[in-house]
Design a protein around this motif. Structure first.
Motif, PDB file in Angstrom:
ATOM      1  N   SER A 624       0.838  -1.190   0.000  1.00  0.00           N
ATOM      2  CA  SER A 624       0.000   0.000   0.000  1.00  0.00           C
ATOM      3  C   SER A 624       0.883   1.254   0.000  1.00  0.00           C
ATOM      4  O   SER A 624       2.071   1.188   0.344  1.00  0.00           O
ATOM      5  N   PRO A 625       0.313   2.410  -0.359  1.00  0.00           N
ATOM      6  CA  PRO A 625       1.127   3.644  -0.356  1.00  0.00           C
ATOM      7  C   PRO A 625       1.717   3.969   1.007  1.00  0.00           C
ATOM      8  O   PRO A 625       2.843   4.470   1.096  1.00  0.00           O
ATOM      9  N   ASP A 626       0.990   3.681   2.084  1.00  0.00           N
ATOM     10  CA  ASP A 626       1.522   3.950   3.421  1.00  0.00           C
ATOM     11  C   ASP A 626       2.713   3.055   3.744  1.00  0.00           C
ATOM     12  O   ASP A 626       3.605   3.446   4.505  1.00  0.00           O
ATOM     13  N   GLU A 627       2.746   1.838   3.202  1.00  0.00           N
ATOM     14  CA  GLU A 627       3.876   0.936   3.443  1.00  0.00           C
ATOM     15  C   GLU A 627       5.102   1.329   2.628  1.00  0.00           C
ATOM     16  O   GLU A 627       6.212   0.902   2.941  1.00  0.00           O
ATOM     17  N   LEU A 628       4.917   2.123   1.573  1.00  0.00           N
ATOM     18  CA  LEU A 628       6.041   2.549   0.736  1.00  0.00           C
ATOM     19  C   LEU A 628       6.699   3.820   1.259  1.00  0.00           C
ATOM     20  O   LEU A 628       7.766   4.192   0.773  1.00  0.00           O
ATOM     21  N   LYS A 629       6.086   4.489   2.226  1.00  0.00           N
ATOM     22  CA  LYS A 629       6.675   5.701   2.818  1.00  0.00           C
ATOM     23  C   LYS A 629       7.457   5.307   4.055  1.00  0.00           C
ATOM     24  O   LYS A 629       6.882   4.868   5.056  1.00  0.00           O
ATOM     25  N   VAL A 630       8.781   5.453   3.994  1.00  0.00           N
ATOM     26  CA  VAL A 630       9.671   5.040   5.074  1.00  0.00           C
ATOM     27  C   VAL A 630      10.338   6.285   5.658  1.00  0.00           C
ATOM     28  O   VAL A 630      10.893   7.108   4.917  1.00  0.00           O
ATOM     29  N   TYR A 631      10.279   6.423   6.983  1.00  0.00           N
ATOM     30  CA  TYR A 631      10.882   7.556   7.685  1.00  0.00           C
ATOM     31  C   TYR A 631      11.903   7.020   8.682  1.00  0.00           C
ATOM     32  O   TYR A 631      11.719   5.941   9.261  1.00  0.00           O
ATOM     33  N   ALA A 632      12.977   7.781   8.889  1.00  0.00           N
ATOM     34  CA  ALA A 632      14.047   7.364   9.797  1.00  0.00           C
ATOM     35  C   ALA A 632      14.525   8.563  10.602  1.00  0.00           C
ATOM     36  O   ALA A 632      14.551   9.703  10.104  1.00  0.00           O
ATOM     37  N   LEU A 633      14.910   8.304  11.849  1.00  0.00           N
ATOM     38  CA  LEU A 633      15.486   9.338  12.706  1.00  0.00           C
ATOM     39  C   LEU A 633      16.912   9.592  12.264  1.00  0.00           C
ATOM     40  O   LEU A 633      17.759   8.693  12.319  1.00  0.00           O
ATOM     41  N   TRP A 634      17.192  10.813  11.827  1.00  0.00           N
ATOM     42  CA  TRP A 634      18.496  11.105  11.229  1.00  0.00           C
ATOM     43  C   TRP A 634      19.563  11.333  12.295  1.00  0.00           C
ATOM     44  O   TRP A 634      20.697  10.895  12.132  1.00  0.00           O
ATOM     45  N   GLU A 635      19.236  11.984  13.383  1.00  0.00           N
ATOM     46  CA  GLU A 635      20.207  12.252  14.446  1.00  0.00           C
ATOM     47  C   GLU A 635      19.553  11.942  15.781  1.00  0.00           C
ATOM     48  O   GLU A 635      18.568  12.579  16.167  1.00  0.00           O
ATOM     49  N   ALA A 636      20.126  10.958  16.477  1.00  0.00           N
ATOM     50  CA  ALA A 636      19.614  10.577  17.800  1.00  0.00           C
ATOM     51  C   ALA A 636      20.468  11.145  18.924  1.00  0.00           C
ATOM     52  O   ALA A 636      20.104  11.033  20.095  1.00  0.00           O
ATOM     53  N   GLY A 637      21.645  11.730  18.580  1.00  0.00           N
ATOM     54  CA  GLY A 637      22.503  12.322  19.600  1.00  0.00           C
ATOM     55  C   GLY A 637      23.444  11.338  20.265  1.00  0.00           C
ATOM     56  O   GLY A 637      23.997  11.651  21.321  1.00  0.00           O
ATOM     57  N   ASP A 638      23.662  10.150  19.679  1.00  0.00           N
ATOM     58  CA  ASP A 638      24.602   9.193  20.256  1.00  0.00           C
ATOM     59  C   ASP A 638      25.765   8.980  19.292  1.00  0.00           C
ATOM     60  O   ASP A 638      25.870   9.622  18.238  1.00  0.00           O
ATOM     61  N   THR A 639      26.649   8.052  19.639  1.00  0.00           N
ATOM     62  CA  THR A 639      27.871   7.828  18.848  1.00  0.00           C
ATOM     63  C   THR A 639      27.610   7.074  17.557  1.00  0.00           C
ATOM     64  O   THR A 639      28.516   6.968  16.716  1.00  0.00           O
ATOM     65  N   TYR A 640      26.403   6.551  17.390  1.00  0.00           N
ATOM     66  CA  TYR A 640      26.122   5.743  16.206  1.00  0.00           C
ATOM     67  C   TYR A 640      25.366   6.529  15.135  1.00  0.00           C
ATOM     68  O   TYR A 640      24.869   5.928  14.169  1.00  0.00           O
ATOM     69  N   ASP A 641      25.248   7.841  15.274  1.00  0.00           N
ATOM     70  CA  ASP A 641      24.513   8.634  14.284  1.00  0.00           C
ATOM     71  C   ASP A 641      25.130   8.512  12.896  1.00  0.00           C
ATOM     72  O   ASP A 641      24.430   8.299  11.899  1.00  0.00           O
ATOM     73  N   GLN A 642      26.471   8.638  12.823  1.00  0.00           N
ATOM     74  CA  GLN A 642      27.133   8.576  11.522  1.00  0.00           C
ATOM     75  C   GLN A 642      26.958   7.208  10.880  1.00  0.00           C
ATOM     76  O   GLN A 642      26.711   7.098   9.671  1.00  0.00           O
ATOM     77  N   HIS A 643      27.043   6.144  11.693  1.00  0.00           N
ATOM     78  CA  HIS A 643      26.892   4.793  11.142  1.00  0.00           C
ATOM     79  C   HIS A 643      25.485   4.579  10.603  1.00  0.00           C
ATOM     80  O   HIS A 643      25.297   3.982   9.527  1.00  0.00           O
ATOM     81  N   ARG A 644      24.486   5.062  11.361  1.00  0.00           N
ATOM     82  CA  ARG A 644      23.113   4.899  10.894  1.00  0.00           C
ATOM     83  C   ARG A 644      22.856   5.698   9.620  1.00  0.00           C
ATOM     84  O   ARG A 644      22.126   5.251   8.730  1.00  0.00           O
ATOM     85  N   GLN A 645      23.455   6.885   9.513  1.00  0.00           N
ATOM     86  CA  GLN A 645      23.256   7.688   8.313  1.00  0.00           C
ATOM     87  C   GLN A 645      23.859   7.008   7.087  1.00  0.00           C
ATOM     88  O   GLN A 645      23.272   7.011   6.001  1.00  0.00           O
ATOM     89  N   VAL A 646      25.041   6.393   7.253  1.00  0.00           N
ATOM     90  CA  VAL A 646      25.646   5.638   6.142  1.00  0.00           C
ATOM     91  C   VAL A 646      24.751   4.466   5.759  1.00  0.00           C
ATOM     92  O   VAL A 646      24.533   4.169   4.568  1.00  0.00           O
ATOM     93  N   LEU A 647      24.214   3.782   6.768  1.00  0.00           N
ATOM     94  CA  LEU A 647      23.335   2.642   6.508  1.00  0.00           C
ATOM     95  C   LEU A 647      22.079   3.075   5.753  1.00  0.00           C
ATOM     96  O   LEU A 647      21.634   2.400   4.807  1.00  0.00           O
ATOM     97  N   LEU A 648      21.489   4.203   6.146  1.00  0.00           N
ATOM     98  CA  LEU A 648      20.291   4.687   5.466  1.00  0.00           C
ATOM     99  C   LEU A 648      20.594   5.108   4.029  1.00  0.00           C
ATOM    100  O   LEU A 648      19.762   4.933   3.134  1.00  0.00           O
ATOM    101  N   GLU A 649      21.794   5.664   3.797  1.00  0.00           N
ATOM    102  CA  GLU A 649      22.192   6.010   2.429  1.00  0.00           C
ATOM    103  C   GLU A 649      22.308   4.754   1.572  1.00  0.00           C
ATOM    104  O   GLU A 649      21.963   4.753   0.387  1.00  0.00           O
ATOM    105  N   ILE A 650      22.778   3.657   2.173  1.00  0.00           N
ATOM    106  CA  ILE A 650      22.879   2.389   1.430  1.00  0.00           C
ATOM    107  C   ILE A 650      21.496   1.935   0.991  1.00  0.00           C
ATOM    108  O   ILE A 650      21.289   1.523  -0.162  1.00  0.00           O
ATOM    109  N   PHE A 651      20.529   2.005   1.906  1.00  0.00           N
ATOM    110  CA  PHE A 651      19.193   1.518   1.576  1.00  0.00           C
ATOM    111  C   PHE A 651      18.408   2.516   0.725  1.00  0.00           C
ATOM    112  O   PHE A 651      17.335   2.171   0.227  1.00  0.00           O
ATOM    113  N   SER A 652      18.887   3.734   0.567  1.00  0.00           N
ATOM    114  CA  SER A 652      18.246   4.629  -0.390  1.00  0.00           C
ATOM    115  C   SER A 652      18.619   4.261  -1.826  1.00  0.00           C
ATOM    116  O   SER A 652      17.983   4.725  -2.770  1.00  0.00           O
TER     117      SER A 652
END
Length: 702
Positions: A624-652
């Motif tokens: 469904s259209p709602d299942e195709l819209k994916v949102y992610a927290l870009w900055e959580a304020g911890d040491t893993y922010d950069q790693h998560r951002q790289v991971l999200l870029e991979i899945f984009s």
């Protein structure tokens, strides 16, 4: 009596039978785990099941940093299994034994007397177990190591025997023709151990999603361990007469049972029928009769039977068609069965028969050729469907076998309305499966006294509601003006009373409220975000004062922020589901009940620092259209922010990715060699594993 006085009853506990997880609940018995694998923090890398065999395989991670873990031994095992080269087929990609596979075996042949119990607020809720599985470590990696060893030995010996290859090229062969297999030989072959093993190996694995103990989906599923309704028909098994309890405690001996004359397997006397629970009695009657008025059903159940309990039970095994009850398709065609005529599976038969039943809710006449053209089933199956509930008329078609039951429809409007909603859901499924045209959906014109329409379309309801509003609007306006005049005339002598008339205005905004119809069972009576029994403190239809809007925005922002800090990645569909669960937990009159639209929710997600991830889904996806819209927290304020951002870029750029690709990309972008635990932490925050591949949360399309 003296013993009873010495041992008094301290407390009586009500026992309820929960059936929501019937035939779905399994008990897993884990072995004693090594010290390097604790109960508190276990990472399930993958899980799969063979449903027919009740066989499960779980793959769990081993903590390689634990002081009790022997690293040299783990490296040696990985080297023996995979060799020196590592590729996608390697069992241990990290060159270290960092996971362990567990296979299941049935702990008991019958589990009918076992149940899972939950005690809450003086009530004991029981859910029958469908299976008890013991998990044991699997050592298939040793077989793989032996196979590697034999391949190396064969390669060494192959060099010595290369001189004889020319002589071995020409060989004499003997051709034999097998004799025709007799019926007895075929039966022996089918019952042989080799044939059974082959059949078990042919069953495909079904990959499962694993949800942790504190996951919101796990918390939601645990609610099904409680009985969904006290006193409903699903608990009739726990209500027995004294004679039935005595029969259960002291069953008749085998000799007495053998003395009774044997009846045919498909025949059940009324005396035997009335010894069964009420739900089973109704199921057997409906399965044999197939179409029955409610009055006839009550007469067969005997005098003294509660009609309310019968109504609750009959809705579980039958559907209402023209005021009469017709047995459900899945009762006649259970799972894993097939048609005796064409061999098509039960699922296809159920869809075809549901289409025939739905056609009879629209008209008293059905044409056999039309049913065959839509369902694409063989003529024998279609004829079987029609003979269940109709009679053939020459040059007319098939007419529903019973007249329209006006008495039942007038006496039970709530049941009729509930059945109408069920038929609307079935119609939506049929439209999607069969791609029905408007000619199929529109009911045919009926004669004035031939039948009464059972279903009313949504468009007709809207038109009726609009006409009623126009009719009452003038009266309400006059009443309001009259009360205003009275207030002005009495302003000098008495305190004006607040008028009790409120005119409902149409919304001025094109924005529609968020759809919550899929979660009506969770909202404790919420309809469109409002309690049905209580009016809101502020005007309806989105006209809120500024202070209230600010409070709604603050509450919504707090919910979105806390949710994404726990989940990190959510689809719009999953976020709406969590929001409805949150609404169900709020008290009546809360500010969030003023109505939250999809646009407001999405804007708030972006305002809280989240970003939309444009995942490249497969082109032929049915999501469904709602299942195709994916949102992610870009900055959580911890040491893993950069790693998560790289991971999200991979899945984009990729819909699904292998773990070794993710690990190498993280090491390359972050400029450091990440260990396994850090990669696991990032993957656990944002991804799920399915079939050996990694996906963003909520994007796995089964």
């Amino acid at each position: 009596m003296a013993n009873e006085e010495d041992d008094p009853i301290i407390q009586e506990i009500d026992v309820f039978l929960a059936r929501s997880l019937l035939e779905k609940l399994y008990l897993f018995q884990y072995p004693i785990r090594p010290a390097s694998m604790t109960y508190d923090d276990v990472t399930h890398l993958s899980a799969k099941i063979k449903p027919k065999q009740q066989k499960v395989e779980l793959e769990m991670a081993i903590d390689t940093l634990n002081p009790n873990y022997c690293r040299s031994k783990g490296e040696q095992i990985a080297l023996n299994v995979d060799g020196t080269c590592t590729d996608e087929t390697s069992t241990y990609s990290s060159k270290l034994m960092d996971k362990q596979t567990f296979c299941s075996s049935q702990a008991a042949s019958t589990v009918s007397r076992y149940a899972a119990a939950v005690y809450k607020k003086g009530e004991l809720h029981l859910t029958p177990l469908h299976g008890i599985l013991q998990l044991r470590p699997s050592f298939t990696y040793l077989d793989k190591a032996d196979a590697k060893h034999r391949e190396r030995e064969a390669a060494i010996e192959g060099g010595d025997s290369s001189q004889d290859e020319a002589e071995d090229d020409v060989k004499q062969i003997t051709v034999r023709f097998s004799r025709p297999e007799t019926e007895q030989a075929r039966q022996r072959r089918v019952q042989s151990y080799e044939f059974l093993q082959k059949r078990q190996a042919e069953e495909h694995w079904v990959h499962l999603h694993y949800y942790g103990l504190k996951d919101s989906r796990s918390e939601h599923e645990r609610q099904y361990l409680f009985s969904q309704g006290h006193g409903l028909a699903e608990n009739t098994e726990l209500i027995k007469s004294p004679s039935e309890y005595l029969m259960m405690l002291m069953p008749p001996s085998v000799e007495e049972e053998n003395d009774k004359p044997m009846a045919p397997s498909n025949v059940l006397s009324m005396a035997q029928l009335r010894t069964l629970p009420l739900a089973d009695q109704i199921k057997i009657l409906m399965k044999n009769v197939k179409v029955m008025p409610f009055a006839n059903l009550m007469s067969l159940l005997g005098s003294g039977t509660d009609s309310t309990a019968v109504l609750r039970c009959v809705q579980q095994v039958a559907l209402l068609v023209q005021g009469n009850w017709v047995v459900k398709s899945d009762v006649l065609y259970p799972k894993d069965t097939s048609s005796p005529y064409s061999g098509v599976p039960a699922e296809v038969l159920c869809r075809g028969r549901d289409f025939v039943m739905w056609k009879f809710t629209q008209d008293r006449w059905v044409v056999r050729k039309e049913v065959a053209a839509v369902t694409k089933l063989c003529p024998e199956d279609v004829k079987d469907f029609l003979e269940h509930m109709s009679v053939a008329r020459i040059n007319k078609g098939w007419e529903f076998m019973l007249p329209y039951d006006e008495d039942f429809v007038k006496k039970h409007p709530d049941i009729v309305q509930r059945q109408q909603m069920l038929w609307m859901g079935i119609q939506a499924k049929l439209e999607k499966v069969y791609n029905l045209l408007k000619d199929h959906l529109a009911p045919k014109k009926q004669e004035p006294q031939s039948a009464h329409p059972l279903l009313v379309s949504g468009e007709q309801r809207v038109n009726m509601a609009k006409a009623k509003v126009k009719q009452n609007y003038g009266q309400l306006e006059k009443e309001l003006q009259r009360q205003k005049a009275e207030l002005k005339s009495n302003a000098a002598t008495a305190k004006p009373a607040v008028p009790d008339v409120r005119i409902k205005e149409e919304p001025v905004c094109a924005e529609e409220p968020m759809d919550t119809s899929a979660f009506e069972g969770l909202n404790n009576g919420l309809v469109n975000g409002l309690h049905g029994t209580e009016g809101p403190a502020e005007p309806l239809n989105g006209h809120l004062p500024g202070g209230c809007i600010d409070r709604v925005a603050q509450e919504l922002k707090a919910f979105v922020s806390s949710t994404f800090k726990k989940q990190f990645v959510l689809t719009l569909s999953e976020l709406k589901r969590l929001f409805n669960l949150h609404l169900a937990s709020l008290p009546p009159g809360h500010t969030l009940f003023s109505g939250i639209s999809d646009k407001m929710l999405q804007d708030m997600v972006l305002d809280t620092g989240c970003k939309q991830i444009l995942v490249p889904f497969p082109p032929q996806t049915a999501a469904s259209p709602d299942e195709l819209k994916v949102y992610a927290l870009w900055e959580a304020g911890d040491t893993y922010d950069q790693h998560r951002q790289v991971l999200l870029e991979i899945f984009s750029r990729n819909y699904r990715v292998r773990r070794n690709v993710i690990q190498s990309q993280l090491s390359q972008e972050c400029g450091e060699d990440l260990n396994k635990q850090e990669v696991d932490r990032v993957l656990k925050d944002c991804c799920v594993s399915y079939g050996g591949m990694w996906y963003l949360k909520g994007t796995v399309l089964s």
